[in-house]
Write a protein that holds these residues in place. Structure first.
Motif, PDB file in Angstrom:
ATOM      1  N   LEU B 157       0.830  -1.207   0.000  1.00 20.70           N
ATOM      2  CA  LEU B 157       0.000   0.000   0.000  1.00 20.70           C
ATOM      3  C   LEU B 157       0.864   1.257   0.000  1.00 20.70           C
ATOM      4  O   LEU B 157       0.554   2.236  -0.677  1.00 20.70           O
ATOM      5  CB  LEU B 157      -0.926   0.015   1.220  1.00 20.70           C
ATOM      6  N   TRP B 158       1.938   1.230   0.771  1.00 22.28           N
ATOM      7  CA  TRP B 158       2.868   2.362   0.770  1.00 22.28           C
ATOM      8  C   TRP B 158       3.314   2.650  -0.663  1.00 22.28           C
ATOM      9  O   TRP B 158       3.294   3.774  -1.123  1.00 22.28           O
ATOM     10  CB  TRP B 158       4.136   2.036   1.581  1.00 22.28           C
ATOM     11  N   TYR B 159       3.745   1.579  -1.325  1.00 17.61           N
ATOM     12  CA  TYR B 159       4.308   1.754  -2.660  1.00 17.61           C
ATOM     13  C   TYR B 159       3.260   2.201  -3.676  1.00 17.61           C
ATOM     14  O   TYR B 159       3.526   3.061  -4.508  1.00 17.61           O
ATOM     15  CB  TYR B 159       4.974   0.451  -3.140  1.00 17.61           C
ATOM     16  N   VAL B 160       2.045   1.634  -3.597  1.00 17.04           N
ATOM     17  CA  VAL B 160       1.011   2.036  -4.561  1.00 17.04           C
ATOM     18  C   VAL B 160       0.647   3.501  -4.344  1.00 17.04           C
ATOM     19  O   VAL B 160       0.556   4.296  -5.292  1.00 17.04           O
ATOM     20  CB  VAL B 160      -0.237   1.130  -4.436  1.00 17.04           C
ATOM     21  N   MET B 161       0.493   3.892  -3.080  1.00 15.58           N
ATOM     22  CA  MET B 161       0.151   5.292  -2.789  1.00 15.58           C
ATOM     23  C   MET B 161       1.266   6.220  -3.250  1.00 15.58           C
ATOM     24  O   MET B 161       1.016   7.271  -3.851  1.00 15.58           O
ATOM     25  CB  MET B 161      -0.136   5.470  -1.289  1.00 15.58           C
ATOM     26  N   GLY B 162       2.489   5.823  -2.980  1.00 17.98           N
ATOM     27  CA  GLY B 162       3.627   6.627  -3.435  1.00 17.98           C
ATOM     28  C   GLY B 162       3.623   6.772  -4.946  1.00 17.98           C
ATOM     29  O   GLY B 162       3.797   7.865  -5.482  1.00 17.98           O
ATOM     30  N   THR B 163       3.369   5.654  -5.655  1.00 13.76           N
ATOM     31  CA  THR B 163       3.401   5.689  -7.115  1.00 13.76           C
ATOM     32  C   THR B 163       2.334   6.623  -7.670  1.00 13.76           C
ATOM     33  O   THR B 163       2.576   7.342  -8.646  1.00 13.76           O
ATOM     34  CB  THR B 163       3.192   4.274  -7.691  1.00 13.76           C
ATOM     35  N   VAL B 164       1.154   6.590  -7.071  1.00 16.12           N
ATOM     36  CA  VAL B 164       0.080   7.473  -7.548  1.00 16.12           C
ATOM     37  C   VAL B 164       0.551   8.923  -7.485  1.00 16.12           C
ATOM     38  O   VAL B 164       0.392   9.689  -8.436  1.00 16.12           O
ATOM     39  CB  VAL B 164      -1.196   7.275  -6.699  1.00 16.12           C
ATOM     40  N   PHE B 165       1.197   9.276  -6.403  1.00 14.49           N
ATOM     41  CA  PHE B 165       1.689  10.647  -6.233  1.00 14.49           C
ATOM     42  C   PHE B 165       2.838  10.953  -7.196  1.00 14.49           C
ATOM     43  O   PHE B 165       2.817  11.923  -7.933  1.00 14.49           O
ATOM     44  CB  PHE B 165       2.135  10.824  -4.772  1.00 14.49           C
ATOM     45  N   TRP B 166       3.863  10.071  -7.188  1.00 13.63           N
ATOM     46  CA  TRP B 166       5.051  10.320  -8.033  1.00 13.63           C
ATOM     47  C   TRP B 166       4.681  10.447  -9.503  1.00 13.63           C
ATOM     48  O   TRP B 166       5.152  11.334 -10.209  1.00 13.63           O
ATOM     49  CB  TRP B 166       6.055   9.163  -7.876  1.00 13.63           C
ATOM     50  N   THR B 167       3.830   9.529  -9.976  1.00 11.34           N
ATOM     51  CA  THR B 167       3.477   9.529 -11.382  1.00 11.34           C
ATOM     52  C   THR B 167       2.826  10.850 -11.773  1.00 11.34           C
ATOM     53  O   THR B 167       3.146  11.430 -12.818  1.00 11.34           O
ATOM     54  CB  THR B 167       2.524   8.362 -11.703  1.00 11.34           C
ATOM     55  N   ALA B 168       1.912  11.319 -10.921  1.00 12.17           N
ATOM     56  CA  ALA B 168       1.205  12.559 -11.237  1.00 12.17           C
ATOM     57  C   ALA B 168       2.189  13.718 -11.390  1.00 12.17           C
ATOM     58  O   ALA B 168       2.158  14.455 -12.385  1.00 12.17           O
ATOM     59  CB  ALA B 168       0.180  12.865 -10.142  1.00 12.17           C
ATOM     60  N   ILE B 169       3.089  13.854 -10.420  1.00  6.73           N
ATOM     61  CA  ILE B 169       4.036  14.979 -10.461  1.00  6.73           C
ATOM     62  C   ILE B 169       4.996  14.831 -11.647  1.00  6.73           C
ATOM     63  O   ILE B 169       5.229  15.781 -12.405  1.00  6.73           O
ATOM     64  CB  ILE B 169       4.860  15.052  -9.146  1.00  6.73           C
ATOM     65  N   LEU B 170       5.531  13.635 -11.822  1.00 11.14           N
ATOM     66  CA  LEU B 170       6.485  13.421 -12.912  1.00 11.14           C
ATOM     67  C   LEU B 170       5.842  13.733 -14.250  1.00 11.14           C
ATOM     68  O   LEU B 170       6.424  14.400 -15.105  1.00 11.14           O
ATOM     69  CB  LEU B 170       6.960  11.966 -12.927  1.00 11.14           C
ATOM     70  N   TRP B 171       4.629  13.241 -14.430  1.00 10.71           N
ATOM     71  CA  TRP B 171       3.964  13.384 -15.714  1.00 10.71           C
ATOM     72  C   TRP B 171       3.689  14.851 -16.029  1.00 10.71           C
ATOM     73  O   TRP B 171       3.957  15.321 -17.136  1.00 10.71           O
ATOM     74  CB  TRP B 171       2.653  12.584 -15.706  1.00 10.71           C
ATOM     75  N   ILE B 172       3.195  15.578 -15.042  1.00  9.52           N
ATOM     76  CA  ILE B 172       2.820  16.974 -15.296  1.00  9.52           C
ATOM     77  C   ILE B 172       4.066  17.840 -15.488  1.00  9.52           C
ATOM     78  O   ILE B 172       4.178  18.585 -16.464  1.00  9.52           O
ATOM     79  CB  ILE B 172       1.928  17.502 -14.148  1.00  9.52           C
ATOM     80  N   VAL B 173       5.036  17.709 -14.581  1.00  5.77           N
ATOM     81  CA  VAL B 173       6.242  18.547 -14.698  1.00  5.77           C
ATOM     82  C   VAL B 173       7.059  18.134 -15.927  1.00  5.77           C
ATOM     83  O   VAL B 173       7.532  18.983 -16.682  1.00  5.77           O
ATOM     84  CB  VAL B 173       7.101  18.465 -13.414  1.00  5.77           C
ATOM     85  N   GLY B 174       7.185  16.829 -16.154  1.00  2.00           N
ATOM     86  CA  GLY B 174       7.974  16.352 -17.280  1.00  2.00           C
ATOM     87  C   GLY B 174       7.456  16.851 -18.609  1.00  2.00           C
ATOM     88  O   GLY B 174       8.214  17.060 -19.552  1.00  2.00           O
ATOM     89  N   ASN B 175       6.153  17.048 -18.701  1.00  2.00           N
ATOM     90  CA  ASN B 175       5.558  17.462 -19.969  1.00  2.00           C
ATOM     91  C   ASN B 175       5.567  18.966 -20.192  1.00  2.00           C
ATOM     92  O   ASN B 175       5.096  19.426 -21.237  1.00  2.00           O
ATOM     93  CB  ASN B 175       4.120  16.944 -20.065  1.00  2.00           C
ATOM     94  N   LEU B 176       6.081  19.740 -19.204  1.00  2.00           N
ATOM     95  CA  LEU B 176       6.087  21.189 -19.387  1.00  2.00           C
ATOM     96  C   LEU B 176       7.053  21.557 -20.523  1.00  2.00           C
ATOM     97  O   LEU B 176       8.251  21.297 -20.440  1.00  2.00           O
ATOM     98  CB  LEU B 176       6.535  21.892 -18.092  1.00  2.00           C
ATOM     99  N   PRO B 177       6.531  22.144 -21.591  1.00  2.00           N
ATOM    100  CA  PRO B 177       7.417  22.446 -22.723  1.00  2.00           C
ATOM    101  C   PRO B 177       8.005  23.841 -22.585  1.00  2.00           C
ATOM    102  O   PRO B 177       7.881  24.670 -23.474  1.00  2.00           O
ATOM    103  CB  PRO B 177       6.454  22.365 -23.909  1.00  2.00           C
ATOM    104  N   VAL B 178       8.656  24.118 -21.479  1.00  2.00           N
ATOM    105  CA  VAL B 178       9.066  25.499 -21.225  1.00  2.00           C
ATOM    106  C   VAL B 178      10.548  25.751 -21.467  1.00  2.00           C
ATOM    107  O   VAL B 178      10.958  26.883 -21.650  1.00  2.00           O
ATOM    108  CB  VAL B 178       8.723  25.938 -19.784  1.00  2.00           C
ATOM    109  N   TYR B 179      11.360  24.700 -21.487  1.00  2.00           N
ATOM    110  CA  TYR B 179      12.791  24.927 -21.608  1.00  2.00           C
ATOM    111  C   TYR B 179      13.281  24.542 -22.991  1.00  2.00           C
ATOM    112  O   TYR B 179      12.611  23.844 -23.741  1.00  2.00           O
ATOM    113  CB  TYR B 179      13.548  24.133 -20.552  1.00  2.00           C
ATOM    114  N   SER B 180      14.487  24.974 -23.298  1.00  2.00           N
ATOM    115  CA  SER B 180      15.087  24.540 -24.549  1.00  2.00           C
ATOM    116  C   SER B 180      16.503  24.055 -24.263  1.00  2.00           C
ATOM    117  O   SER B 180      17.021  24.228 -23.156  1.00  2.00           O
ATOM    118  CB  SER B 180      15.096  25.684 -25.565  1.00  2.00           C
ATOM    119  N   GLY B 181      17.105  23.445 -25.265  1.00  2.00           N
ATOM    120  CA  GLY B 181      18.499  23.033 -25.176  1.00  2.00           C
ATOM    121  C   GLY B 181      18.787  22.099 -24.025  1.00  2.00           C
ATOM    122  O   GLY B 181      18.038  21.167 -23.745  1.00  2.00           O
ATOM    123  N   VAL B 182      19.894  22.382 -23.343  1.00  3.66           N
ATOM    124  CA  VAL B 182      20.404  21.485 -22.320  1.00  3.66           C
ATOM    125  C   VAL B 182      19.442  21.361 -21.134  1.00  3.66           C
ATOM    126  O   VAL B 182      19.284  20.283 -20.562  1.00  3.66           O
ATOM    127  CB  VAL B 182      21.795  21.989 -21.863  1.00  3.66           C
TER     128      VAL B 182
END
Lengths: 215, 448
Positions: B157-182
Motif C-alpha cells: 500500500l505504501w508503494y502504490v500510494m507513493g506511485t500514484v503521487f510520483w506519477t502525477a508529479i512526474l507526468w505533469i512537470v515532465g511534460n512542461l514544454p518550457v525549456y530549450s536546449g540542455v
C-alpha cells in the motif's frame, strides 16, 4: 502509529524528498547562465532548417543518432576532421579535433535532440562533413554511400524519379547546420595554416574551442 | 474475510494489457529484424524504424506494464484494505480512457506525430487524457483505502500510494514544454529516469511484495526492511536523471551528484532484494511457474540495479553509454524484473478472480522457460556486442561503419531470442484466454 498518521507522513515525506532532489538537480541548473547563453557563432534556425528539424523528429532519427560529442579524447578525434578530409577540402594535412559539445550550442533546440543511443554515429558535428549530394544519396539509399550501414532508406522523402522532395532538402539543410554554432572547422584549419606559415610543424593541432573546453 | 470482490476493473485492465503486450512486443521483434535486414518492411513511412520504436517503448511501458499494474492494483488494494473497490464503474471508465490513449498513440506515432522527447512523445491532448485517467485511478485507490477495514498498512500500500503521487508529479512537470536546449534535456532525463525509478519500480515492488508472500505462503521477512527500502527509494531516485548525460554538455557537478546518488541506490535495492529473498526462503525448489517468475524477477531486479550504479561510474560509462549494452540493461529492468512480477501477479490473481484454476500449468511452465531463455539470449548477446562496440569506439582509427558491421552476429542472436520472447507471450495470452473462456466447474482456489 495510526493509519491516518502514516498516510500523512507518507504524502508529506514523499513530496518533500521529491522537491529536494528536483530543486537541486533541476531548478538550480536553470540559474546557470552558461546553460542558456548561445555560443559566439550560434545562429537561430532558418525556416528551411527548422522544417528539416521537424522531419528529423518525425522520422525518429534521434533514436539512433546522438547529438553530443562527449567530453572524451577519443570522441574529439572520431568526430573531428581526418587528414584526408582537411587535405581535400582545405589543402592542409592535419588532424583537427572536434570540440566536445557545449551547452551554448543547443540554445535554439526546442525540443532538445541530444539522444541516448548510437546505432549510427553521432551527428553533433556532421554539418559540413559531407556535401548535399552525398547526404541526399545517403538518405535515399544508405548502402550506396556507406556499404554495411543498417540505416533504413528514406524513400518517401524522394519522388518516383528519385528526385528529392522539399522534405529531403529541408532535412539536409538541417543536417548541414548541425555543429556550426562553433566555427571549429574553419578555426582549426586557420590555426594549422598559421603554424605552417611560420614553418612550424603542427605537433598535435587542436582547435581553439577544444582547448577552452578541457575542464 | 467474506467480502465478495467484483474485480471487474482488475480483470478487464489485465486482459487489455495482455493484448497490448502482444502487439507491442511484436513491434519490438519487427525492430530486431530491421537490425538484421534494414530493408525489411522498407518504404512504408508508418513502419519506419524511428516511428515504430516509439510505439514499442511507449506501448510496452504504458499499454502493457503500467496498465497491468493498474489492474493488479485494483485487485491488491481492496484486499489489503479489507473492503470492496470504491467504484468498479470508475475503474471501467478509466480503462476506456486508457485504451483510447494507447490506440490513439499508435495511430499518432505511426503518422509521425511526436513531441520528440524520450518517453514523453505523446501529443499534448493525449498528455491531458493520461492526466485525467490517472486522477480517476487515484480517486479509486485512495477512496478504497479511505474506507478500509484493516488498520495495518502493508508495504504494498505504501508503494502504490507513493506511485500514484510520483506519477502525477512526474507526468505533469515532465511534460512542461518550457525549456530549450540542455535544460530541456535535463528535464527530459529527470522524467525518463524517474519513470523507471518512481513509477515502474515502486509499482513492480508493490506487486512483488504482495504476490511473493501469497504465492509462497511465507510471511513477509522483515517489515522494517520494507520501510527502509521505501524511504530510501523516495529519497535517492529523484537525483539521478543526469547520469544519462555523463560526459555530455551539462555541468560536471550535476554529473557527479547523479553518480553519487546512483551508487547510493544500492542501499534501497539490496534492502528490497534481501526482503524478497527472505520471503522466498525455502520455496526455491518446489515453486511452480508463479514462484519461478517471482524468483527470476527478483534476480533480474538485483542484477539490473547492480548494473545501473556501475554504469554511472565515469570509467564504465565511457565504454557502455550509447551502446547496445544499455538496451540489454533496460530490458532486464522492464521485461526481466517488472514484467515478470506483473505476469506472476496475473497468474496468481486470475484464478482468484475467476474462481477457477489456470487453464494449463504446463503452458505456464513453458511460458516461464521461453521468456527466461529468450531474455537471456537477448540480453547477453547485446551485453557482449555492446561492450565490444564500446571498446571499438574508444579507438578512433576504427571507422564507425566497421563497429556497426561487428555487431551483426549479436543482432542475429538478439532477433532469434526475440522470437522466443514473443512466442512465450503468445502462450501466455492463449493460456489466459482459455482460462477465461473455460467452463471448468467453479473451484475455490486454495489461496484467497
Amino acid at each position: 502509529m495510526k493509519f491516518e498518521a502514516k498516510a500523512v507522513l507518507l504524502v508529506v515525506g514523499v513530496a518533500a524528498f521529491m522537491f529536494l532532489g528536483t530543486y537541486f538537480t533541476m531548478v538550480v541548473p536553470l540559474t546557470d547562465e552558461t546553460l542558456y547563453t548561445p555560443t559566439k557563432d550560434a545562429k537561430a534556425y532558418t525556416e528551411l532548417e527548422l522544417k528539416g528539424k521537424q522531419i528529423y523528429q518525425r522520422e525518429g532519427c534521434w533514436y539512433c543518432h546522438t547529438q553530443q560529442v562527449r567530453n572524451l579524447l577519443e570522441e574529439t578525434y572520431r568526430y573531428g576532421m581526418g587528414e584526408e578530409e582537411t587535405f581535400k577540402r582545405f589543402g592542409v594535412r592535419a588532424l583537427i579535433q572536434a570540440p566536445p559539445s557545449q551547452p551554448g550550442e543547443y540554445v535554439y533546440d526546442k525540443p532538445h535532440l541530444l539522444g541516448t543511443r548510437r546505432v549510427g554515429p553521432d551527428l553533433a558535428r556532421v554539418g559540413g562533413k559531407y556535401d548535399n549530394t552525398w547526404q541526399l544519396n545517403h538518405l535515399r539509399d544508405p548502402r550506396s554511400t556507406s556499404p554495411g550501414s543498417i540505416m533504413p532508406a528514406y524513400t518517401w522523402l524522394f519522388d518516383q524519379r528519385g528526385q528529392p522532395t522539399q522534405e529531403a532538402i529541408a532535412l539536409v539543410a538541417y543536417l548541414q547546420k548541425l555543429g556550426t554554432n562553433i566555427k571549429w572547422r574553419e578555426e582549426g584549419v586557420e590555426q594549422v595554416k598559421k603554424l605552417q606559415a611560420k614553418n612550424l610543424t603542427p605537433g598535435e593541432p587542436r582547435t581553439l574551442a577544444a582547448k577552452e573546453e578541457q575542464p | 474475510m467474506t467480502i465478495q470482490h467484483e474485480d471487474t476493473s482488475a480483470r478487464w485492465f489485465i486482459y487489455t494489457s495482455i493484448a497490448f503486450f502482444l502487439v507491442t512486443i511484436l513491434v519490438g521483434l519487427t525492430m530486431a529484424v530491421k537490425f538484421v535486414y534494414p530493408d525489411f518492411l522498407g518504404g512504408i513511412p508508418a513502419l519506419g524504424f524511428g516511428r515504430i520504436r516509439v510505439i514499442h517503448t511507449n506501448g510496452v511501458l504504458f499499454g502493457w506494464l503500467l496498465a497491468a499494474n493498474m489492474g493488479l492494483a485494483y485487485y491488491v488494494v481492496p484486499r489489503l484494505a479489507g473492503t470492496k473497490l470504491l467504484s468498479e464503474k470508475l475503474g471501467l471508465i478509466t480503462l476506456a480512457i486508457w485504451t483510447f490513449i494507447i490506440l490513439a498513440a499508435v495511430v499518432t506515432f505511426a503518422s509521425g506525430d511526436t513531441q520528440a522527447r524520450e518517453y514523453l512523445e505523446l501529443n499534448w491532448w493525449l498528455d491531458v487524457l493520461v492526466t485525467i485517467a490517472w486522477v480517476l485511478f487515484a480517486i479509486n485507490i485512495f477512496g478504497t483505502i479511505a474506507k478500509r477495514k484493516h488498520q495495518q498498512m502493508y508495504v504494498s500500500l505504501w508503494y502504490v500510494m507513493g506511485t500514484v503521487f510520483w506519477t502525477a508529479i512526474l507526468w505533469i512537470v515532465g511534460n512542461l514544454p518550457v525549456y530549450s536546449g540542455v535544460n530541456d534535456a535535463n528535464l527530459n532525463w529527470w522524467f525518463g529516469h524517474n519513470a523507471v525509478g518512481l513509477i515502474f519500480t515502486p509499482m513492480g515492488v508493490a506487486m512483488a511484495y504482495y504476490f511473493i508472500q501469497k504465492a509462497t505462503g511465507n510471511p513477509l521477512y522483515s517489515h522494517k526492511l520494507s520501510i527502509i527500502g521505501f524511504w530510501t527509494i523516495a529519497f535517492l531516485y529523484i537525483w539521478n536523471g543526469a547520469h544519462h548525460i555523463i560526459f555530455g554538455p551539462i555541468p560536471t557537478w550535476l554529473q557527479t551528484v547523479a553518480i553519487l546518488f546512483s551508487v547510493s541506490l544500492l542501499i534501497p535495492v539490496w534492502t528490497v532484494i534481501t526482503n524478497f529473498f527472505g520471503t522466498l526462503r525455502g520455496k526455491w525448489a518446489q515453486g511452480n511457474y508463479v514462484v519461478k517468475f517471482l524468483l527470476a524477477g527478483t534476480v533480474f531486479y538485483l542484477l539490473t540495479c547492480f548494473q545501473g550504479p556501475m554504469h554511472s561510474l565515469r570509467s564504465v560509462n565511457q565504454i557502455v553509454s550509447k551502446t547496445d549494452w544499455i538496451v540489454g540493461h533496460a530490458h532486464m529492468a522492464v521485461f526481466g524484473a517488472f514484467s515478470f512480477f506483473a505476469i506472476a501477479g496475473i497468474y496468481y490473481a486470475l484464478p482468484n478472480i475467476l474462481k477457477r484454476p489456470v487453464f494449463s500449468d504446463k503452458l505456464g511452465e513453458w511460458h516461464f522457460w521461453l521468456s527466461f531463455v529468450g531474455f537471456l539470449g537477448f540480453a547477453v548477446s547485446l551485453w557482449i556486442g555492446g561492450f565490444i562496440q564500446g571498446l571499438q569506439w574508444m579507438d578512433h582509427t576504427i571507422s564507425f561503419l566497421d563497429t556497426v558491421k561487428a555487431m551483426a552476429p549479436y543482432y542475429v542472436v538478439r532477433m532469434f531470442s526475440g522470437i522466443l520472447m514473443v512466442g512465450a507471450q503468445l502462450i501466455f495470452a492463449y493460456n489466459v484466454y482459455k482460462t477465461v473462456r473455460s467452463s471448468t466447474t467453479e473451484v475455490q482456489p486454495a489461496l484467497a
